[in-house]
Every structure is written in structure tokens, then in C-alpha cells.
Design a protein around this motif. Sequence first.
Motif, short mmCIF file in Angstrom:
data_model
loop_
_atom_site.label_atom_id
_atom_site.label_comp_id
_atom_site.label_asym_id
_atom_site.label_seq_id
_atom_site.Cartn_x
_atom_site.Cartn_y
_atom_site.Cartn_z
N ASP A 97 -1.57 -2.78 -8.30
CA ASP A 97 -1.75 -2.68 -6.84
C ASP A 97 -0.62 -3.33 -6.05
OD1 ASP A 97 -4.13 -1.22 -7.05
OD2 ASP A 97 -5.28 -3.05 -7.34
N ALA A 137 0.83 -1.19 0.00
CA ALA A 137 0.00 0.00 0.00
C ALA A 137 0.87 1.25 0.00
CB ALA A 137 -0.91 0.00 1.22
N SER A 138 2.12 1.09 0.47
CA SER A 138 3.02 2.24 0.50
C SER A 138 4.44 1.76 0.33
CB SER A 138 2.87 2.99 1.82
OG SER A 138 3.29 2.18 2.90
N SER A 140 -0.93 1.89 -10.92
CA SER A 140 -1.51 2.13 -9.59
C SER A 140 -0.36 2.53 -8.67
CB SER A 140 -2.22 0.88 -9.06
OG SER A 140 -1.34 -0.23 -9.00
N ASP A 141 0.02 3.79 -8.75
CA ASP A 141 1.18 4.28 -8.00
C ASP A 141 0.96 4.14 -6.50
OD1 ASP A 141 2.36 4.87 -10.39
OD2 ASP A 141 2.05 7.03 -10.27
N PRO A 142 2.04 3.77 -5.79
CA PRO A 142 1.94 3.58 -4.34
C PRO A 142 1.89 4.91 -3.59
CG PRO A 142 4.19 3.24 -5.06
CD PRO A 142 3.37 3.46 -6.30
N GLU A 143 1.53 4.83 -2.34
CA GLU A 143 1.53 5.99 -1.45
C GLU A 143 2.85 6.03 -0.70
OE1 GLU A 143 -0.77 8.35 -1.23
OE2 GLU A 143 -2.10 7.36 -2.65
N PRO A 144 3.37 7.17 -0.35
CA PRO A 144 2.90 8.48 -0.76
C PRO A 144 3.24 8.74 -2.23
CG PRO A 144 4.92 8.71 0.49
CD PRO A 144 4.57 7.25 0.50
N ARG A 145 2.41 9.50 -2.89
CA ARG A 145 2.61 9.81 -4.30
C ARG A 145 3.90 10.60 -4.47
NH1 ARG A 145 -1.04 7.05 -7.60
NH2 ARG A 145 -2.89 6.77 -6.34
N SER A 146 4.68 10.21 -5.48
CA SER A 146 5.95 10.87 -5.74
C SER A 146 6.38 10.56 -7.16
CB SER A 146 7.02 10.34 -4.76
OG SER A 146 8.31 10.76 -5.15
#
Length: 163
Positions: A82, A36-37, A68-74
Motif C-alpha cells: 500500500d 494512493a496514486s 498493491s499497485d498504485p492508481e492509475p493502473r498501468s
Amino acid sequence: MTSSHRLRRLSALPVAVVAAAALSAAAGCSSTDAQASVTVPGPPSEEAALCGALYKELPETVAGLGRSDPEPRSDLTAGWGDGAIVLRCGVPRPPAMSDAESLGAEVGGVEWLTELREGDGPRFTSTYRKTYVEVSLDERFAHDATPLMDIAPAVKKTVPPSL
């Protein structure tokens, strides 16, 4: 960024054969939940600029999986499926690059260090480029490095060789 030694190259073999041989130890590993991150790297500004250019060139799909880019977005990270495929740009030089027994392969015109991860899929890190690009695959890709074929053109276009 330069490396003082060469990785054992397996580029004469097809990617799938290289992956199967190099990753056979990962067979039977248990699955883990999708990420998720991720930890966002903190490269110097010149490398971060290369990563920003790479981010803009990355494909919308890799190995048939949607972005589906992970968090935090960068713009230093990207993902597909996912957490099945996660890219981090501007990572530190992996310690395995100092190991003369490390496996390496050329995929899509980019040299990659191959690292096996217990309980997960492989991790590949670009070599001989002005910044390191890391691609982590989950267990679905334990014997399949073909996602690199979708990512390598963007790396080759935006991250110049260091040699």
C-alpha cells in the motif's frame, strides 16, 4: 540510455551497510501517508515495451509485502505494501546522475543511483539500462535497501544494459 560518468560505487559493501551509510541522514524523518496514486511516466514506445515486459516479471511480494499497485493502473507502475514500495518504469534520467558525488550501489546485478528524500525513505533508480526504473521506499526502509534484492532479478531479466 547512457550516462557520461560513473557513480561512486559502494558495491564491495553489503547492501544493508551501503544503505545504512548512505541513508543515515534520513534518520528521524516523520512518516507520510501511503501513496494512493503516482504519476505514470510517458517513455518512448521502445522503453514502454521494456516496461511492459518488466511488469509481467515483477514478484507478488517484495520484502514480505504483498502486491498493491498504485492508481492509475498501468504496466509502467507497480507497488507493494500500500505505497511502502513503489516502482515506476520509463522515468526520465534523474538530475542526480550528473552529480559526480552521487551514491551508487550494485544490488542483485543491477546498478542503482541512491537518492535521499527528506521526510521519506530513499529512492533508487537503475543506471546503465535501456530505460530507467525508479523504486521509491517509504520511511520504513530508511536504512534498508533489501527490497531491491526482490526487484532486481526482474529488472536484470527484462531491461537490457545500455553499455
